[in-house]
Design a protein around this motif. Structure first.
Motif: not given
Length: 589
Positions: A303-306, A380-386
């Motif tokens: 996971v990231d900050q988003n 965030p899922i769409r942007e590959r952040r999770l």
């Protein structure tokens, strides 16, 4: 005989008129209840949605019954009027099939409570989730089949009100096909992930995108979670320094060509996620965790900050060392604010860890809103952040059908990805803007010559003015003996990896128009071309790779896959469809 025919036709016409009026009433009820259902699902009011879904099914069943009798069927062939009747019949049949497939959800949805409470420790009903998962394949198939059937109806010749209904339903079904299909693999595995068949251990890695790594950013902190029968409990949360104490990760779990390209970074918790292919990160993390604790990690999540911001949208704000962190400021706080407020790296790590503890602690106690979480995680899922990896081959194979797996597809075809790994030992990637343009080019006979163009823009203030020392430092230069202003001037060193199509080769690589020789590697079948790119504050640099790619049969019109790495400043990209290949012959004499 003629009189009998006229009387019969008249009787049929009267019957049809009555039926048409009844059908219109049923369809209007279907439309009204359908809108109510949509709003309830968007609000995650699952108890009400289950009840409304039953009503929609009854509406569709009534409309289907009214439009399926022989007289209606025969009238469908009548010129002009028949088109409207046929359309009404098809739409009613489609909605009836879909709602019948969704029938198990009428009882399952209300059991998925929308908000956790401290009393049940955030427990989710895994049996209800299983019921939903079992119903989804049939529902997904019905939606896809319905989309095809409704799509075959030409709305042009229909009366406006009929045409509008057909177009609206067609658009809704088409947009639902993908999400329904995508949801099936994850839903089927979700009960097991939540511990329906026994306790599961999760390792959650908080990635700091301000110091870029292939899957997002440097791991700054981690959390250990336990799930059991739908309950989630936070077992531990620490900074990465706890992992850095060893033992080192044995990188033998990933392919040899990956080890050759990324080297010893894969053995260190500060660099093991250098590849953008998250399954590599999951395997390495699980292996490292086992060597550290002698325990099995069933799942690894990145996971990231988003993502943290999305979680805070669901839990509400938390306070860390006197600072209130909520969904509106979490991303900026983790990317820049924490470094501006505390200049001691150990304190920064401690604050980050405390934030992880506070957020996941709320989830453990059930202090979160499920509808808000689902909505806020979509982007965030769409942007590959999770990202998610499973330590089970069967489960992982299903996850790899989804973008949440962070998989880099290894099949032939047009593909490009720009990957940034921080080479300066700082947090300057918070100011980096990355843009990728993929031109698949033209092909003759069996080869296609195209280009990947990458623009790197360091938006840091001139000379690094005003940036915290911890953010601005050029650790790489200090290690080489440099001192003074050059080590804190807003500059950075980018380790740039450009991933190309499977089987392709670089015929020309340029940095700002000058020819350079990249280091070549391989990751999940993709050739990787690496350059080390120094970049000053305010500077823009461009890298171009001209490549030759084997032609994939019937690829004309195909849209290339261009993936963006999660960055503080969201990376951008563009491409265009592949053109048809030309054939040529050489005549010799």
């Amino acid at each position: 005989m003629a009189v009998l025919a006229v009387l019969s036709f008249g009787a049929a016409g009267a019957w049809l008129a009555v039926r048409a009026q009844q059908a219109r009433v049923a369809v209007e009820a279907l439309k009204t209840d359908g809108k109510v259902l949509q709003s309830q699902l968007e609000a995650y009011d699952l108890v009400a949605a289950g009840q409304t879904l039953a009503q929609v099914r009854e509406d569709a069943q009534r409309a289907r019954g009214l439009t399926s009798d022989p007289v209606w069927g025969a009238a469908s062939y009548v010129p002009v009027l028949g088109r409207d009747l046929y359309a009404a019949r098809q739409v009613s049949a489609v909605m009836n099939d879909i709602t019948q497939s969704a029938r198990p959800l009428e009882t399952a949805l209300p059991k998925l409570r929308p908000t956790g409470t401290a009393g049940n420790q955030g427990q989710l009903d895994t049996a209800a989730i299983q019921d939903v998962a079992e119903a989804m394949p049939a529902l997904s198939a019905a939606v896809s089949s319905g989309a095809v059937k409704v799509g075959e109806i030409d709305p042009g010749p229909l009366r406006p009100e009929v045409a509008d209904g057909v177009s609206t339903l067609s658009s809704a079904l088409e947009s639902a096909r993908g999400p329904f299909a995508d949801a099936v693999p994850l839903l089927q595995q979700l009960p097991g992930m939540l511990g329906s068949d026994g306790q599961k251990t999760w390792i959650v890695l908080l990635q700091q995108d301000a110091e870029a790594r292939g899957t997002g950013g440097l791991v700054g902190a981690f959390a250990e979670l336990k799930t059991d029968q739908g309950r989630m409990v936070l077992s531990d949360a620490e900074s990465r320094s706890a992992l850095d104490r060893g033992p080192a990760i044995r990188s033998s779990v990933v392919p040899q060509n990956l080890r050759e390209h990324y080297g010893k970074d894969l053995t260190e918790w500060a660099g093991f996620n250098a590849s953008p292919h998250f399954p590599h990160t999951g395997e390495l993390a699980a292996k490292g965790w086992n060597e550290r604790t002698q325990q099995r990690a069933d799942f690894v999540a990145g996971v990231d900050q988003n993502v943290v911001a999305s979680m805070l949208a669901a839990t509400g704000p938390v306070k860390v060392r006197g600072v209130t962190i909520d969904s509106s400021n979490a991303a900026n706080f983790l990317s820049k604010g924490v470094y501006a407020r505390w200049n001691n790296p150990q304190v920064v790590d401690a604050v980050t860890t405390e934030l992880v503890q506070a957020v996941f602690g709320k989830f453990s106690s059930g202090e979160f809103s499920m509808p808000t979480l689902i909505k806020s995680l979509r982007e965030p899922i769409r942007e590959r952040r999770l990202l998610l990896w499973a330590n089970d081959d069967e489960v992982q194979a299903r996850l790899e059908q989804l973008s949440i797996s962070g998989t880099i597809p290894g099949d032939p075809g047009p593909f490009a990805m720009t990957v940034i790994n921080n080479g300066g030992g700082n947090k300057m990637d918070a100011y980096l803007q990355v843009d990728t343009k993929y031109d698949p080019g033209t092909c003759t006979n069996s080869a296609r010559v195209g280009q990947i163009a990458v623009t790197l823009d360091n938006t840091a203030p001139k000379d690094g003015e005003g940036l915290p020392s911890y953010v601005n430092v050029r650790t790489d230069l200090i290690q080489r003996g440099f001192t003074g202003r050059a080590t804190r001037d807003g500059s950075n060193r980018i380790v740039l990896d450009i991933y190309g199509p499977v089987g392709s080769s670089a015929v020309l690589t340029q940095l700002d128009g000058s020819t350079v020789i990249p280091v070549t590697g391989l990751d999940n079948n993709h050739p990787v071309w690496r350059l080390s790119v120094p970049i000053a504050a305010g500077q823009t640099r461009t890298v171009n790779v001209v490549m030759s790619t084997p032609v994939v049969e019937d690829d004309a019109g195909q849209i290339p896959v261009v993936l963006n790495q999660p960055m503080v400043k969201p990376a951008t990209s563009s491409t265009e469809p592949l053109s048809a290949c030309k054939t040529s012959s050489v005549v010799g004499g």
